[in-house]
Design an enzyme around this catalytic site. Structure first.
Site, mmCIF file in Angstrom:
data_model
loop_
_atom_site.group_PDB
_atom_site.id
_atom_site.type_symbol
_atom_site.label_atom_id
_atom_site.label_comp_id
_atom_site.label_asym_id
_atom_site.label_seq_id
_atom_site.Cartn_x
_atom_site.Cartn_y
_atom_site.Cartn_z
ATOM 1 N N LYS A 197 10.196 27.608 16.029
ATOM 2 C CA LYS A 197 10.044 29.185 15.534
ATOM 3 C C LYS A 197 10.495 29.119 14.397
ATOM 4 C CE LYS A 197 13.464 32.030 15.136
ATOM 5 N NZ LYS A 197 12.861 33.402 14.899
ATOM 6 N N GLU A 271 22.333 22.155 11.810
ATOM 7 C CA GLU A 271 22.695 22.247 10.251
ATOM 8 C C GLU A 271 23.071 23.753 9.508
ATOM 9 O OE1 GLU A 271 22.131 19.445 8.618
ATOM 10 O OE2 GLU A 271 20.831 18.547 10.048
ATOM 11 N N CYS A 305 21.459 25.539 1.094
ATOM 12 C CA CYS A 305 22.910 25.111 1.872
ATOM 13 C C CYS A 305 23.699 24.300 1.118
ATOM 14 C CB CYS A 305 22.425 24.613 3.448
ATOM 15 S SG CYS A 305 21.417 23.597 3.850
ATOM 16 N N GLU A 402 29.970 31.725 1.708
ATOM 17 C CA GLU A 402 28.644 31.649 1.890
ATOM 18 C C GLU A 402 27.292 32.455 0.843
ATOM 19 O OE1 GLU A 402 25.945 30.113 4.277
ATOM 20 O OE2 GLU A 402 25.512 28.580 2.591
HETATM 21 P P1 NAP Z 1 19.455 32.603 10.316
HETATM 22 O O1 NAP Z 1 20.114 33.707 10.453
HETATM 23 O O2 NAP Z 1 21.098 32.053 11.005
HETATM 24 O O3 NAP Z 1 18.540 32.330 11.082
HETATM 25 C C1 NAP Z 1 17.823 30.926 11.205
HETATM 26 C C2 NAP Z 1 16.763 30.788 11.933
HETATM 27 O O4 NAP Z 1 17.221 31.282 13.156
HETATM 28 C C3 NAP Z 1 15.620 31.925 11.889
HETATM 29 O O5 NAP Z 1 14.810 31.497 12.063
HETATM 30 C C4 NAP Z 1 16.818 32.935 13.076
HETATM 31 O O6 NAP Z 1 15.489 33.977 13.278
HETATM 32 C C5 NAP Z 1 17.530 32.476 13.939
HETATM 33 N N1 NAP Z 1 18.123 33.167 14.579
HETATM 34 C C6 NAP Z 1 18.649 34.276 14.419
HETATM 35 N N2 NAP Z 1 19.407 35.249 15.482
HETATM 36 C C7 NAP Z 1 19.714 33.663 16.153
HETATM 37 C C8 NAP Z 1 20.093 33.417 18.033
HETATM 38 N N3 NAP Z 1 20.676 34.575 18.310
HETATM 39 N N4 NAP Z 1 19.684 32.873 18.036
HETATM 40 C C9 NAP Z 1 18.166 31.763 18.211
HETATM 41 N N5 NAP Z 1 18.305 31.730 16.319
HETATM 42 C C10 NAP Z 1 17.932 32.733 16.511
HETATM 43 O O7 NAP Z 1 20.277 31.623 9.201
HETATM 44 P P2 NAP Z 1 19.044 32.104 7.583
HETATM 45 O O8 NAP Z 1 19.709 33.999 6.613
HETATM 46 O O9 NAP Z 1 17.998 32.417 8.384
HETATM 47 O O10 NAP Z 1 19.397 31.160 6.950
HETATM 48 C C11 NAP Z 1 20.291 30.520 5.596
HETATM 49 C C12 NAP Z 1 21.234 30.109 6.474
HETATM 50 O O11 NAP Z 1 20.564 28.384 6.625
HETATM 51 C C13 NAP Z 1 22.162 29.876 5.059
HETATM 52 O O12 NAP Z 1 23.686 29.724 6.207
HETATM 53 C C14 NAP Z 1 22.163 28.181 4.927
HETATM 54 O O13 NAP Z 1 23.607 27.722 4.399
HETATM 55 C C15 NAP Z 1 21.359 27.192 6.213
HETATM 56 N N6 NAP Z 1 21.385 26.842 6.385
HETATM 57 C C16 NAP Z 1 20.942 25.382 6.478
HETATM 58 C C17 NAP Z 1 20.652 24.102 6.230
HETATM 59 C C18 NAP Z 1 21.196 23.095 6.949
HETATM 60 O O14 NAP Z 1 20.784 21.668 6.462
HETATM 61 N N7 NAP Z 1 22.638 22.851 6.894
HETATM 62 C C19 NAP Z 1 19.480 24.192 5.415
HETATM 63 C C20 NAP Z 1 19.401 25.229 4.945
HETATM 64 C C21 NAP Z 1 19.288 26.763 5.466
HETATM 65 P P3 NAP Z 1 15.136 35.290 12.333
HETATM 66 O O15 NAP Z 1 14.754 34.796 10.868
HETATM 67 O O16 NAP Z 1 14.357 35.860 12.948
HETATM 68 O O17 NAP Z 1 15.854 35.632 11.863
#
Ligand code: NAP
Ligand code: MG
Length: 492
Positions: A197, A271, A305, A402
């Site tokens: 997804k 991650e 990230c 962050e």
């Molecule tokens: P997010 O809100 O956690 O969303 C990530 C993914 O999870 C999206 O596809 C999101 O869908 C989905 N999601 C949201 N709520 C969910 C739930 N309750 N159950 C399952 N899936 C769910 O994060 P983001 O704001 O898109 O991304 C930014 C974050 O990613 C930052 O904190 C960054 O540090 C982290 N990141 C980490 C890495 C690493 O390798 N460590 C790499 C890249 C990014 P929707 O898009 O529809 O909300």
């Protein structure tokens, strides 16, 4: 002087960099008006009967609409993945599996320009980055793991490796195609099937990857790509017939997922977020270090990230470094992501821009000093000027939380021990950077910094052969390299 006319930040001191616009042509990309769900090798209409729009964050224009998968759609995808696992994929000779993965990589290369344009239109990142970093690195991941498929006995000597089964994979919006590659390639190489997804705001390159997978003739159901919001992700995590969850995203959602799978047999890799320290010692080549800091935080609008969002500078060179940083900020070009000159593109969504603005306010309320270069941002679209904060307290929210935007906090230090303590004083531990002329100092710091990746005299370098992942609230498990195979196998 470049003006807002071509959607580019106007810069006061920038006569030397007064480039004529060099826009990439949109004609390289064919974006369908509507996308269905990729299930069992076909694009299927969603049972939910619902679609949502994906927009270009640089112009706020609608690009396409994509299906909104509900729990019944998730179930169809998981059933397809299970059938493909049992009927074809787990029994296929590893060498044949490798050939399919290789073919996907080749077609990605052939369609690289199209993928880069779609990535930039849908997500807002500069075309230079999509073209030179995201797409080639994504293809390289498929090439790399294609090579491992029939060599698992060398990856895990004297062990038998069995695939886990069906992997549910959820990815964020900052590196949409690259994150899809990080997830899909090792899963396929080890004999698993997948339901992926993508993020709500950046589904289009994953859907183009679905077309590529079809073109590569991958057996139906081995990879399924379903679009939707957080609820779709949640339905996937909670589906009773998945064996593994691979998630990249926020620490907040990572914790929800961990709670959801507690007490089940599902394996997981998470991650999550980061708040990396980038450390400049007084013996470092300062121009190079400043360039590395700029790359570390303003690259991809700070939507990284592992972004080097906390800068620590040794006191004796602080003034010099600050001057150089401010001078360099004046020359950064913020604006139209499709322009090949652009350094900083659009913030991915209105919501993310509001979140960054919230932190700019918090930083000022906390007493830090904010600096932004002179210039005017494009009127349309979601843009944020590169920002640095000085006079920052270690306990302040801007240095602890962050921000996920082009915002850098700067603090000083005197000794190695002091900076190690400050750098480790964070709930996160994903990455760090060290700039010094002395190898001994590099070794001292890399062993004491609690971060999954430590770059020395460089920053944000990635390669499919290197593992990536975090400590503490940055999650667990490693992706990339030999380590990236481990979370997808049962070792006997
Ligand atoms: P997010 O809100 O956690 O969303 C990530 C993914 O999870 C999206 O596809 C999101 O869908 C989905 N999601 C949201 N709520 C969910 C739930 N309750 N159950 C399952 N899936 C769910 O994060 P983001 O704001 O898109 O991304 C930014 C974050 O990613 C930052 O904190 C960054 O540090 C982290 N990141 C980490 C890495 C690493 O390798 N460590 C790499 C890249 C990014 P929707 O898009 O529809 O909300
Ligand atoms: Mg979009």
């Amino acid at each position: 002087m470049a003006g807002t006319k071509n959607n580019t930040l106007k810069l006061k001191f920038d006569t030397a960099r007064d480039y004529a616009p060099a826009p990439e042509s949109k004609s390289a990309a064919t974006i369908q008006p509507r996308y269905d769900l990729f299930i069992n090798g076909k694009f299927e209409k969603p049972l939910s009967k619902k679609y949502f729009a994906t927009i270009n964050p640089a112009t706020e224009e609608k690009l396409s609409e994509v299906a909104d998968a509900n729990a019944a759609d998730v179930d169809r995808a998981v059933v397809a993945a299970r059938q493909a696992y049992n009927k074809t994929w787990k029994n296929m000779p590893a060498k044949e599996r490798g050939k399919y993965i290789f073919r996907i990589a080749r077609i990605m290369q052939e369609r690289a320009r199209e993928l880069a344009v779609i990535e930039t239109l849908d997500g807002g990142k500069p075309i230079r980055e999509s073209r030179d970093f995201d797409i080639p690195t994504a293809a390289n991941h498929f090439f790399y793991y294609a090579g491992w498929a029939d060599k698992l006995e060398y990856a895990f000597p004297n062990r038998q490796t069995n695939p886990l089964g069906v992997a549910g994979q959820i990815i964020p919006w900052n590196f949409p195609l690259l994150m899809a590659a990080w997830k899909i390639a090792p899963a396929l190489a080890t004999g698993n099937t997948v339901v992926l997804k993508p993020a709500e705001t950046t589904p289009l390159t994953a859907l183009t990857l679905a077309e590529i997978i079809r073109e590569a003739d991958l057996p139906p159901g081995v990879v399924n790509i379903i679009t939707g919001a957080g609820e779709t992700g949640s339905a996937l995590v909670n589906h009773k017939d998945i064996d593994k969850v691979a998630f990249t995203g926020s620490t907040e959602v990572g914790k929800i997922i961990q709670r959801a799978i507690a007490g089940t047999n599902k394996k997981a890799t998470l991650e999550l977020g980061g708040k990396a320290a980038n450390i400049i010692f007084d013996d470092a080549p300062l121009d190079q270090a400043v360039e590395g800091v700029i790359n570390g935080i303003f690259f991809n609008q700070g939507h990284v990230c592992c972004a080097g969002s906390r800068l620590y500078v040794q006191e004796s060179v602080y003034k010099q470094v600050l001057r150089k940083l401010k001078d360099r900020l004046e020359t950064l070009i913020v604006g139209d992501p499709m322009d090949k000159n652009t350094d900083i593109g659009a913030i991915n969504s209105k919501q993310q821009l509001a979140n960054i603005h919230k932190y700019l306010k918090i930083g000022q309320q906390e007493g830090a000093e904010m600096y932004q270069p002179s210039g005017v941002l494009p009127k349309k679209g979601f843009f944020c000027a590169p920002t640095i904060f000085t006079n920052v307290a270690q306990s302040s929210r801007i240095s602890q939380e962050e921000i996920f935007g082009p915002v850098l906090t700067i603090q000083t230090f005197r000794t190695d021990d002091e900076v190690i303590e400050k750098a480790n004083n964070s709930p996160y531990g994903l990455s760090a950077g060290v700039w010094t002329d002395k190898g001994s100092k590099i070794f001292n710091l890399t062993t004491k910094l609690r971060a999954g990746v430590v770059w020395a005299n460089t920053y944000n370098q990635f390669d499919p052969t290197s593992p990536f992942g975090g400590y503490k609230e940055s999650g667990y498990g490693r992706e990339g390299g030999l380590h990236g195979l481990t979370p997808y196998v049962n070792l006997i």
